[in-house]
Design a protein around this motif. Structure first.
Motif, short mmCIF file in Angstrom:
data_model
loop_
_atom_site.label_atom_id
_atom_site.label_comp_id
_atom_site.label_asym_id
_atom_site.label_seq_id
_atom_site.Cartn_x
_atom_site.Cartn_y
_atom_site.Cartn_z
N PHE A 1 0.84 -1.19 0.00
CA PHE A 1 0.00 0.00 0.00
C PHE A 1 0.87 1.23 0.00
O PHE A 1 1.77 1.33 0.83
N PRO A 2 0.74 2.15 -0.82
CA PRO A 2 -0.15 2.16 -1.98
C PRO A 2 0.40 1.27 -3.06
O PRO A 2 1.59 1.00 -3.10
N PRO A 3 -0.46 0.85 -3.97
CA PRO A 3 0.01 -0.03 -5.04
C PRO A 3 1.00 0.72 -5.92
O PRO A 3 0.89 1.94 -6.09
N PRO A 4 1.99 0.08 -6.47
CA PRO A 4 2.95 0.76 -7.32
C PRO A 4 2.30 1.28 -8.60
O PRO A 4 1.37 0.68 -9.13
N ALA A 5 2.78 2.43 -9.05
CA ALA A 5 2.24 3.03 -10.28
C ALA A 5 2.71 2.21 -11.47
O ALA A 5 3.84 1.70 -11.47
N PRO A 6 1.87 2.07 -12.47
CA PRO A 6 2.29 1.32 -13.65
C PRO A 6 3.38 2.08 -14.40
O PRO A 6 3.37 3.30 -14.46
N ILE A 7 4.30 1.40 -14.95
CA ILE A 7 5.38 2.01 -15.73
C ILE A 7 5.01 1.85 -17.20
O ILE A 7 4.84 0.73 -17.69
N PRO A 8 4.88 2.99 -17.91
CA PRO A 8 4.49 2.89 -19.33
C PRO A 8 5.61 2.29 -20.16
O PRO A 8 6.79 2.43 -19.83
N SER A 9 5.23 1.66 -21.24
CA SER A 9 6.23 1.04 -22.11
C SER A 9 6.92 2.08 -23.00
O SER A 9 8.01 1.85 -23.51
N SER A 10 6.29 3.26 -23.21
CA SER A 10 6.90 4.35 -23.97
C SER A 10 6.57 5.67 -23.26
O SER A 10 5.60 5.75 -22.50
N PRO A 11 7.37 6.71 -23.49
CA PRO A 11 7.08 7.97 -22.79
C PRO A 11 5.73 8.52 -23.22
O PRO A 11 5.34 8.37 -24.38
N PRO A 12 5.02 9.16 -22.30
CA PRO A 12 3.71 9.72 -22.66
C PRO A 12 3.87 10.90 -23.63
O PRO A 12 4.83 11.65 -23.54
N MET A 13 2.98 11.00 -24.55
CA MET A 13 3.00 12.09 -25.51
C MET A 13 2.00 13.15 -25.05
O MET A 13 0.96 12.83 -24.48
N PRO A 14 2.33 14.44 -25.32
CA PRO A 14 1.37 15.48 -24.94
C PRO A 14 0.10 15.34 -25.79
O PRO A 14 0.16 14.86 -26.92
N PRO A 15 -1.00 15.78 -25.25
CA PRO A 15 -2.24 15.69 -26.02
C PRO A 15 -2.18 16.62 -27.23
O PRO A 15 -1.48 17.62 -27.21
N THR A 16 -2.91 16.30 -28.26
CA THR A 16 -2.98 17.18 -29.42
C THR A 16 -4.13 18.16 -29.21
O THR A 16 -5.18 17.81 -28.66
N PHE A 17 -3.90 19.39 -29.62
CA PHE A 17 -4.91 20.43 -29.48
C PHE A 17 -5.32 20.91 -30.86
O PHE A 17 -4.47 20.98 -31.76
N PRO A 18 -6.56 21.29 -31.03
CA PRO A 18 -7.00 21.75 -32.34
C PRO A 18 -6.52 23.16 -32.67
O PRO A 18 -6.63 23.59 -33.80
N ILE A 19 -5.97 23.88 -31.70
CA ILE A 19 -5.49 25.24 -31.92
C ILE A 19 -3.97 25.22 -31.86
O ILE A 19 -3.38 24.70 -30.91
#
Length: 135
Positions: A6-24
């Motif tokens: 406790f607390p449970p370990p955070a998942p480790i992503p297999s690739s770095p997170p990408m920023p979200p795309t914005f329409p502007i």
């Protein structure tokens, strides 16, 4: 129960997170800011160019007033000099007030035109069309 789970370990992503795309894009924002600046510069030039000339009905006193109410010119005819000082002063003040009213009317028209043009610009959100946003 062990405290190590406790607390449970955070998942480790297999690739770095990408920023979200914005329409502007920044280009959209810059273009919108440039349009706003152009409108503001045009309005400033138009307002600084306002000049209202006004004469009393007998054309004894003539004034030129700026869009901000500044008395730019005062012309007093020779016939006006026959008036008493009090009457001449009153005529000057009345004529200047009427000239300022005319100049402020022109100022109001310029402000209205600026506001209308600003309201008709969609801003950077104009780059977004319904249904064109990110999935």
């Amino acid at each position: 129960m062990s405290d190590q789970n406790f607390p449970p370990p955070a998942p480790i992503p297999s690739s770095p997170p990408m920023p979200p795309t914005f329409p502007i894009t920044f280009d959209d924002i810059e273009a919108s800011a440039r349009r706003a600046l152009d409108r503001l510069q045009s309005a400033t030039e138009a307002i600084s160019g306002i000049r209202a000339e006004h004469s009393d009905p007998d054309e004894l006193v003539t004034v030129v007033v700026s869009g901000t109410g500044e008395l730019l010119e005062l012309r007093i005819s020779d016939d006006a000099m026959r008036k008493t000082p009090e009457a001449l002063a009153s005529l000057i003040v009345e004529t200047a007030g009427a000239g300022a009213g005319s100049a402020f009317g022109s100022l109001g028209e310029q402000v209205r035109a600026f506001t209308d043009s600003s309201n008709s610009d969609p801003g950077p959100m104009g780059a977004i069309r319904y249904g064109d946003g990110p999935a």
